[in-house]
Design a protein around this motif. Structure first.
Motif: not given
Ligand SMILES: Cc1ncc(C[n+]2csc(CCOP(=O)(O)OP(=O)(O)O)c2C)c(N)n1
Ligand SMILES: [Mg+2]
Length: 622
Positions: A306-330
């Motif tokens: 649940i992203g609240v007031g975030t623009r998901y910079s690459d630091f936040t997503t660890a360059s899109r490696t942070a979320f590894r659950n194959p079924d992850v939803k946002f």
């Protein structure tokens, strides 16, 4: 009302107010400036007249002028001011033509990247072309209506050039609309040709009447809330990420309630740190490349983010490696449709406070397990040992951060922007107040620290403001110390000397580039900068700019120095040398910085293997 364009700009700005939740404040609290031939007699005269007579003809309404020392620095100060004011008030910046104006471009980019309102008034070349090419004019043989100020276009959320006085009313209204719209805000640039600034015109009186800009709290579409709530109700391991939008919206109380009632862990971004206090039962610290291992483990397994007031910079997503659950939803709550839609989310386009309040009841009392609290408690033990590691012979940066953190009262503010400190701060800093942690990490601009701190202190003089600044950042931009001294503005500057770029040095080493070109030393026999340290005394430099200086060798000295700086009534620089190689706990995360695919160096080849392996975890969230 017959006024020059310069006088009309000043009088208009002095009459603008923002209102949110019934509280009114001046939209433009003052004007930073540096004069040259482009603005000295136009806007400059208007500011003088306003200072002498009151901008709107009264003693109370005015647009105070503040002489800055560098145009980039004054935009940083305006951005710091605006962030401190939760984007409800900002400063204008007037610059002369040519270099004075283009010096503001970096500041404009910083403001726009961070979604912070700043009003920039670069002067421009003659509209009449009477004296063309005027001193500092760019001559473009392809077109006479191009000037250096066109470089502001990509970094401004609104850009206009006032070739004729008649254009001014609509341009001013558009500028204020963008500045006060939380979804659109950023740098707003109005270019003012130097002859037009001095030109008189009969403006309508109504332009100068008090105008109140309501700053909206857009509410969510009910259907969007229902869809998002269903996703969360069906989750097993949700994680909430609080971004800067939570703080700008002053939604901490709603977030606290949301977290307590659902049990959902709350991680934060650089801009969102402090939205919940560090010791809130649901706080798990920063997430992403410089986050805590606790938050990053939760992010790795989470099935709903649940992203609240975030623009998901690459630091936040660890360059899109942070979320590894194959079924992850946002599920994203954001006032900006652009951000709400990121990561193929179920979007709730709304103000953070409004959106959280609407989402909570739609969850029907659903609660999630709080087992993560054990990991948080363990992590806090690790922070304590980093804060007190007793590194020698030189202290560790983590200990400096610890000493500043422990010296800070709840309402004090820490300011940083670039180098190794933003990462260490996001990892280690314990924030007690939504306005305590002011790390500019959208643009991560070296040199923001002291200039930004100046604006922050002007926005809230009741708080102590600590600018933590590396030697690299200090050398880029320390001149606003002089502005602060002349304005009688007290800052505490903690100057961390480590002879170069600890950050980029470590990054370089991890990428196989052997810290090449990242230390401030004499060029040695090998041709690299591996000779002795330079005879540079930054403490003396600060003293020469008018600061009081306290030189520290040990952490005990530093603790004492911080206490004295806090008691002092003038700008004080606390100087300490640290070990650039000192350790910090791992974030258990990654940042995508590409390593050359082919190379003659074995260090680079080895780093590329590590890079390729890490890159395999990168994914799209579709
Ligand atoms: C204006 C600007 N130029 C370059 C960079 C790239 N950069 C990021 S950190 C850094 C070094 C910072 O040095 P210092 O302030 O001494 O901090 P340290 O790394 O030593 O902690 C550089 C060059 C930047 N962020 N901003
Ligand atoms: Mg350094």
């Amino acid at each position: 009302m017959k006024l020059t364009v310069g006088q009309a700009v000043v009088r208009f700005l002095a009459s603008q107010w923002t209102e949110r939740d019934g509280v009114e404040q001046r939209t433009i609290a003052g004007c930073f400036g540096i004069f040259g031939h482009g603005n000295v007699a136009g806007i400059g005269q208007a500011l003088l007249q306003a200072q002498r007579t009151g901008a709107a003809g009264t003693d109370t309404v005015d647009l105070p002028y503040h002489l800055a020392r560098n145009e980039q620095g004054m935009v940083h100060a305006a951005a710091g001011f605006a962030r401190m004011k939760n984007r409800l008030s900002t400063m204008a910046c007037t610059a002369s033509i040519g270099p004075g104006s283009t010096n503001m471009i970096t500041g404009a980019a910083l403001a726009t990247v961070n979604r912070l309102p700043v009003l920039l008034l670069p002067s421009d070349v003659f509209a009449t072309r009477a004296a063309s090419p005027v001193l500092q004019e760019l001559e473009d043989p392809r077109s006479y209506d191009i000037s250096v100020n066109d470089a502001f276009r990509p970094v401004s959320r609104f850009f206009d050039r006032i070739w004729r006085p008649e254009q001014l009313p609509s341009a001013l209204l558009a500028a204020l609309r963008v500045l006060t719209d939380p979804a659109e805000t950023g740098a707003v640039t109005l270019c003012l040709p130097q002859d037009v600034q001095a030109e008189a015109y009969d403006f309508p009186d109504a332009l100068f009447a008090k105008r109140v800009w309501h700053v909206a709290r857009p509410v969510a579409e009910p259907v969007a809330v229902q869809r998002a709530a269903e996703v969360i109700r069906n989750a097993e391991r949700p994680l909430l990420i609080a971004g800067g939008g939570v703080i700008y919206s002053e939604a901490s109380a709603e977030l606290d309630q949301f977290a307590r009632l659902t049990g959902i862990p709350v991680a934060d971004t650089q801009a969102g740190k402090g939205a919940l206090s560090w010791d809130h039962p649901n706080s798990v610290g920063g997430v992403g490349a410089t986050g805590t291992p606790v938050a990053n483990r939760l992010a790795r397994d989470a099935d709903v983010i649940i992203g609240v007031g975030t623009r998901y910079s690459d630091f936040t997503t660890a360059s899109r490696t942070a979320f590894r659950n194959p079924d992850v939803k946002f599920v994203n709550i954001n006032v900006t449709g652009f951000d709400a839609a990121k990561q193929s989310a179920f979007p709730i386009v709304a103000d953070a406070r409004a959106g959280l309040s609407e989402l909570l009841p739609a969850l029907d009392g659903k609660q999630f397990p709080t087992g993560y609290r054990v990991g948080v408690a363990e992590w806090q033990v690790a922070v304590d040992s980093a804060y007190h590691m007793g590194h020698s012979p030189l202290p560790a940066q983590a200990e400096v951060i610890g000493a500043v953190n422990e010296a800070c009262a709840a309402r004090d503010v820490v300011v940083q922007a670039a180098g190794s400190m933003p990462g260490d701060l996001q990892l280690l800093w314990r924030s007690n107040d939504p306005k305590q942690y002011h790390v500019e990490y959208g643009y991560s601009c070296m040199g923001f620290e002291i200039a930004g701190a100046l604006g922050i202190k002007m926005a809230d003089p009741s708080r102590e403001v600590y600018a933590l600044v590396g030697d690299g950042s200090y050398l880029m931009m320390s001149q606003e110390i002089v502005t602060a001294v002349s304005e009688g503005i007290k800052l505490i500057v903690v100057l961390v000397q480590n002879h170069g770029f600890a950050s980029i040095g470590a990054l370089s080493e991890s990428l196989g580039s052997q810290r090449f070109g990242t230390s401030y030393r004499y060029r040695g026999a090998t041709g690299d900068y591996d000779g002795g340290y330079l005879p540079v005394d930054l403490a003396a430099n600060a003293e020469s700019l008018g600061a009081s200086v306290i030189r520290c060798r040990t952490i005990a000295d530093l603790r004492d120095g911080l206490k004295r700086a806090r008691e002092a009534d003038r700008l004080t620089v606390v100087h300490i040398e640290t070990d650039p190689l000192s350790p910090v706990p791992s974030s258990e995360s990654w940042w995508d910085v590409p390593v050359p695919e082919i190379s003659d160096l074995s260090s680079t080849q080895a780093a590329r293997e590590v890079y390729d392996a890490a890159k395999r975890d990168q994914r799209h969230y579709l």
